[in-house]
Design a protein around this motif. Structure first.
Motif, PDB file in Angstrom:
ATOM      1  N   UNK A 279      11.924  -3.560   9.117  1.00 23.79           N
ATOM      2  CA  UNK A 279      13.000  -3.163  10.015  1.00 23.79           C
ATOM      3  C   UNK A 279      12.767  -1.778  10.616  1.00 23.79           C
ATOM      4  N   UNK A 280      11.569  -1.281  10.481  1.00 22.84           N
ATOM      5  CA  UNK A 280      11.181  -0.001  11.053  1.00 22.84           C
ATOM      6  C   UNK A 280       9.669   0.095  10.882  1.00 22.84           C
ATOM      7  N   UNK A 281       9.019   1.072  11.506  1.00 18.71           N
ATOM      8  CA  UNK A 281       7.572   1.199  11.307  1.00 18.71           C
ATOM      9  C   UNK A 281       7.216   1.374   9.840  1.00 18.71           C
ATOM     10  N   UNK A 282       6.057   0.867   9.452  1.00 21.32           N
ATOM     11  CA  UNK A 282       5.620   0.924   8.057  1.00 21.32           C
ATOM     12  C   UNK A 282       5.452   2.381   7.614  1.00 21.32           C
ATOM     13  N   UNK A 283       5.890   2.700   6.412  1.00 21.61           N
ATOM     14  CA  UNK A 283       5.734   4.073   5.931  1.00 21.61           C
ATOM     15  C   UNK A 283       4.278   4.345   5.564  1.00 21.61           C
ATOM     16  N   UNK A 284       3.827   5.590   5.670  1.00 19.49           N
ATOM     17  CA  UNK A 284       2.470   5.910   5.204  1.00 19.49           C
ATOM     18  C   UNK A 284       2.393   5.759   3.689  1.00 19.49           C
ATOM     19  N   UNK A 285       1.331   5.142   3.224  1.00 16.67           N
ATOM     20  CA  UNK A 285       1.170   4.894   1.796  1.00 16.67           C
ATOM     21  C   UNK A 285       0.275   5.960   1.174  1.00 16.67           C
ATOM     22  N   UNK A 286       0.642   6.395  -0.006  1.00 16.86           N
ATOM     23  CA  UNK A 286      -0.196   7.358  -0.710  1.00 16.86           C
ATOM     24  C   UNK A 286      -1.214   6.661  -1.606  1.00 16.86           C
ATOM     25  N   UNK A 287      -0.950   5.403  -1.972  1.00 15.78           N
ATOM     26  CA  UNK A 287      -1.850   4.671  -2.848  1.00 15.78           C
ATOM     27  C   UNK A 287      -2.772   3.736  -2.078  1.00 15.78           C
ATOM     28  N   UNK A 288      -3.505   2.929  -2.822  1.00 16.25           N
ATOM     29  CA  UNK A 288      -4.446   1.975  -2.225  1.00 16.25           C
ATOM     30  C   UNK A 288      -3.709   0.704  -1.837  1.00 16.25           C
ATOM     31  N   UNK A 289      -3.934   0.257  -0.613  1.00 11.95           N
ATOM     32  CA  UNK A 289      -3.328  -0.979  -0.138  1.00 11.95           C
ATOM     33  C   UNK A 289      -4.323  -2.121  -0.305  1.00 11.95           C
ATOM     34  N   UNK A 290      -3.932  -3.115  -1.095  1.00  7.93           N
ATOM     35  CA  UNK A 290      -4.726  -4.325  -1.277  1.00  7.93           C
ATOM     36  C   UNK A 290      -4.038  -5.432  -0.486  1.00  7.93           C
ATOM     37  N   UNK A 291      -4.710  -5.939   0.534  1.00  8.27           N
ATOM     38  CA  UNK A 291      -4.094  -6.970   1.379  1.00  8.27           C
ATOM     39  C   UNK A 291      -4.719  -8.310   1.064  1.00  8.27           C
ATOM     40  N   UNK A 292      -3.890  -9.280   0.670  1.00  7.29           N
ATOM     41  CA  UNK A 292      -4.349 -10.640   0.411  1.00  7.29           C
ATOM     42  C   UNK A 292      -3.762 -11.546   1.489  1.00  7.29           C
ATOM     43  N   UNK A 293      -4.631 -12.146   2.299  1.00 12.42           N
ATOM     44  CA  UNK A 293      -4.143 -12.956   3.415  1.00 12.42           C
ATOM     45  C   UNK A 293      -5.221 -13.935   3.839  1.00 12.42           C
ATOM     46  N   UNK A 294      -4.794 -15.121   4.277  1.00 10.82           N
ATOM     47  CA  UNK A 294      -5.729 -16.129   4.778  1.00 10.82           C
ATOM     48  C   UNK A 294      -6.289 -15.729   6.140  1.00 10.82           C
ATOM     49  N   UNK A 310      -9.513 -11.616   1.626  1.00  2.52           N
ATOM     50  CA  UNK A 310      -9.320 -12.707   2.577  1.00  2.52           C
ATOM     51  C   UNK A 310      -9.429 -14.027   1.839  1.00  2.52           C
ATOM     52  N   UNK A 311      -8.319 -14.766   1.800  1.00  4.78           N
ATOM     53  CA  UNK A 311      -8.353 -16.050   1.124  1.00  4.78           C
ATOM     54  C   UNK A 311      -6.966 -16.619   0.930  1.00  4.78           C
ATOM     55  N   UNK A 312      -6.915 -17.807   0.383  1.00  7.77           N
ATOM     56  CA  UNK A 312      -5.669 -18.473   0.042  1.00  7.77           C
ATOM     57  C   UNK A 312      -4.913 -17.651  -1.006  1.00  7.77           C
ATOM     58  N   UNK A 313      -3.585 -17.560  -0.859  1.00  9.39           N
ATOM     59  CA  UNK A 313      -2.797 -16.702  -1.761  1.00  9.39           C
ATOM     60  C   UNK A 313      -2.917 -17.145  -3.209  1.00  9.39           C
ATOM     61  N   UNK A 314      -2.810 -18.437  -3.452  1.00 12.40           N
ATOM     62  CA  UNK A 314      -2.877 -18.922  -4.826  1.00 12.40           C
ATOM     63  C   UNK A 314      -4.239 -18.642  -5.444  1.00 12.40           C
ATOM     64  N   UNK A 315      -5.289 -18.916  -4.689  1.00 15.11           N
ATOM     65  CA  UNK A 315      -6.638 -18.668  -5.199  1.00 15.11           C
ATOM     66  C   UNK A 315      -6.888 -17.176  -5.403  1.00 15.11           C
ATOM     67  N   UNK A 316      -6.370 -16.358  -4.511  1.00  7.93           N
ATOM     68  CA  UNK A 316      -6.570 -14.912  -4.638  1.00  7.93           C
ATOM     69  C   UNK A 316      -5.883 -14.370  -5.882  1.00  7.93           C
ATOM     70  N   UNK A 317      -4.647 -14.778  -6.113  1.00 11.46           N
ATOM     71  CA  UNK A 317      -3.928 -14.281  -7.286  1.00 11.46           C
ATOM     72  C   UNK A 317      -4.538 -14.805  -8.579  1.00 11.46           C
ATOM     73  N   UNK A 318      -5.036 -16.026  -8.568  1.00  8.90           N
ATOM     74  CA  UNK A 318      -5.755 -16.532  -9.738  1.00  8.90           C
ATOM     75  C   UNK A 318      -7.018 -15.722  -9.988  1.00  8.90           C
ATOM     76  N   UNK A 319      -7.719 -15.387  -8.912  1.00 11.89           N
ATOM     77  CA  UNK A 319      -8.933 -14.588  -9.050  1.00 11.89           C
ATOM     78  C   UNK A 319      -8.643 -13.205  -9.598  1.00 11.89           C
TER      79      UNK A 319
END
Length: 545
Positions: A279-294, A310-319
């Motif tokens: 609902x507004x621009x993304x805040x700057x992050x101080x930590x590491x951003x791990x993006x899981x997306x197909x 980069x991958x299927x959400x279920x497979x990524x979380x299992x990994x």
């Protein structure tokens, strides 16, 4: 085989058992063959309703929604629903006739003629494919279903020239979309992500719409890391909101945004982390951003990934689970620090609620008390939904909550609920909307009557466009075109052949909802919204989607 039959055969080969649409002069050859191939048809009263219904069907069943339109205005009527499906990554197939194969480039005044349907829909879809032969139809449909199964799902448009629909020719052999194994990130990326998560003292999980289907894996990972879990509007229902680690849909609140910014590791699964989510621009992050997306493009969108997965959400979380187990670290089970943090964050977020938001809480609690755990709710771009039900009406799997995020259309709730009920007739389905949003697609009450299945439609009535009225007041402007004359929505529902009641108290709402869940056809339950004590917006520091 005519092009019309070849098209219907191709849909049936892909497993289509239900289509939404409206017959027109140019698509009758398609309709002629539906029954022979055992494809049921549901006829909304407007093509936009057909698109929303197919969208709702797709979200709750996991199967692509199919919508049939005629040429020109019929196709353009569904464009808004296609835009919403694109924004929310919904597998929606729209099929329409088009101008004849040898139609002249210079306009000739043929019925429903427009310069280029594929040109228009090529900008709204993953692709818009105009076939050039009967034999190409099966391949075009298989191409669409292959995309739905293997990549980020987006809507697709297939155009069959209207002369091909009646032309008999060899359709070729049936073509099926090939099965593909779900994609998994590379091992080295999973190991790197697991190391970051294992070291994190303040980990955070954010689940978007792409996390549906991976809820069990997300739950296991969150408990192992003792990590609070926030969801976007599209991610609502992917994680049990009754869980001590669940923050729910509160990314828009200052307290939760600060928590996200200060986390030393943020795992974002199936979400764009876009303005529509926050609902507004993304805040700057101080930590590491791990993006899981197909979708590989999401690794560089909005907030670039520190570690791309980069991958299927279920497979990524299992990994990630396997990588953490191998490392022998990252087990926060029983620490309870995450649960304490969630309790504090929820209290801080809810403390900033506005008057109308607080006034809805007993009403939302009444709705929740009546619904079974696996109920499906659909909502609209209405204050009662984004300030009310999204953060304050808890949903646990296998329950679902369908909301038009991103594109932010009005009129989604009722037809989407019809599609959801058609796809899951044995589950309770409830539509939530405002009086303004309902009237964008109110004619679909007739479709709900034809469906003849129980469908409560709960309408929070604030006399017009409440959000825009509040925004005008916050600017110091006089309200313009936002206050509507009263409409007896219950009487309107009865005129269509449904039912209508008013519920002014939580107890009355619970009773009306309980009755509506066992009464065939739609029941419009009108809930008068209390007026605000003054010209306030719900959250002056935020802009609603």
């Amino acid at each position: 085989m005519t092009g019309g039959e070849a098209l219907v055969r191709a849909l049936a080969v892909q497993g289509t058992d239900l289509a939404f649409g409206i017959p027109g002069t140019h698509n009758l050859e398609i309709y002629r063959h539906l029954a022979a191939y055992r494809i049921r048809h549901l006829a909304p009263r407007h093509e936009q309703g057909a698109g929303y219904a197919a969208d709702g069907y797709a979200r709750v069943t996991g199967r692509p929604g199919v919508a049939l339109t005629t040429t020109g205005p019929g196709l353009l009527n569904i464009a808004t629903a296609v835009g919403q499906a694109y924004s929310d990554s919904v597998p929606l197939l729209v099929v329409s006739p088009g101008m004849p194969l040898r139609h002249p480039r210079i306009a000739s005044g043929l019925l429903h003629e427009m310069p280029s349907q594929t040109g228009a829909f090529g900008h709204l879809t993953a692709f818009s494919h105009r076939v050039s032969s009967v034999g190409e139809i099966g391949a075009a449909v298989a191409r669409a279903f292959s995309l739905f199964r293997s990549r980020r799902p987006r809507p697709v448009h297939i155009e069959v020239p209207l002369d091909l629909l009646d032309t008999a020719d060899d359709p070729g052999p049936p073509r099926t979309a090939p099965d593909q194994l779900p994609a998994r990130p590379r091992p080295q990326e999973l190991r790197a992500a697991a190391e970051v998560l294992a070291r994190a003292r303040r980990p955070a999980l954010v689940l978007g719409g792409g996390a549906h289907g991976a809820g069990a894996e997300a739950l296991a990972l969150a408990e192992r890391l003792d990590a609070p879990v926030a969801t976007t509007a599209n991610g609502k229902g992917a994680f049990p909101e009754s869980h001590p680690l669940a923050l729910g849909v509160r990314l828009h609140t200052p307290a939760v945004r600060t928590w996200l910014a200060e986390s030393d590791a943020v795992l974002a699964v199936g979400t764009e982390l876009a303005e529509a989510d926050l609902w507004s621009p993304a805040p700057p992050l101080t930590g590491t951003l791990l993006r899981a997306d197909i979708d590989p493009a999401q690794m560089y969108a909005t907030l670039p990934a520190g570690i791309p997965l980069v991958g299927d959400a279920q497979e990524t979380l299992r990994g990630l689970r396997d990588a953490l187990a191998t490392a022998g670290t990252g087990s926060g089970a029983g620490a309870a620090a995450g649960a304490r943090a969630v309790a504090a964050l929820r209290a801080a977020a809810d403390a900033g609620a506005g008057h109308r938001e607080r006034s809805r809480l007993p009403l939302l609690a009444a709705i929740r008390s009546v619904l079974p755990p696996d109920a499906i709710l659909t909502s609209d771009s209405a204050q009662c939904c984004y300030y009310g039900a999204l953060p304050h009406l808890p949903v646990d799997p296998p329950g679902r909550y369908l909301h038009p995020t991103g594109f932010g259309t009005l009129g989604y709730a009722l037809p989407a609920a019809i599609g959801a009920k058609a796809g899951e007739p044995g589950r309770a389905v409830v539509a939530l909307s405002g009086d303004g949003g309902l009237q964008f697609t109110v004619q679909e009450l007739a479709t709900a009557v034809a469906l003849s299945l129980p469908l409560p439609v709960v309408i929070f009535d604030n006399g017009g466009y409440g959000e825009i009225r509040d925004e005008m007041a916050a600017r110091g402007d006089a309200p313009v075109a936002v206050d509507h004359p009263p409409v007896d929505l219950g009487a309107l529902a009865r005129a269509y052949g449904g039912h209508g009641v008013r519920a002014g108290t939580p107890a009355a709402l619970a009773d009306a909802l309980r009755e509506a869940l066992v009464t065939p056809g739609p029941t419009v339950i009108t809930v008068p919204e209390p007026a605000a004590p003054g010209p306030e917006t719900e959250h002056p520091e935020e802009t609603a989607p």
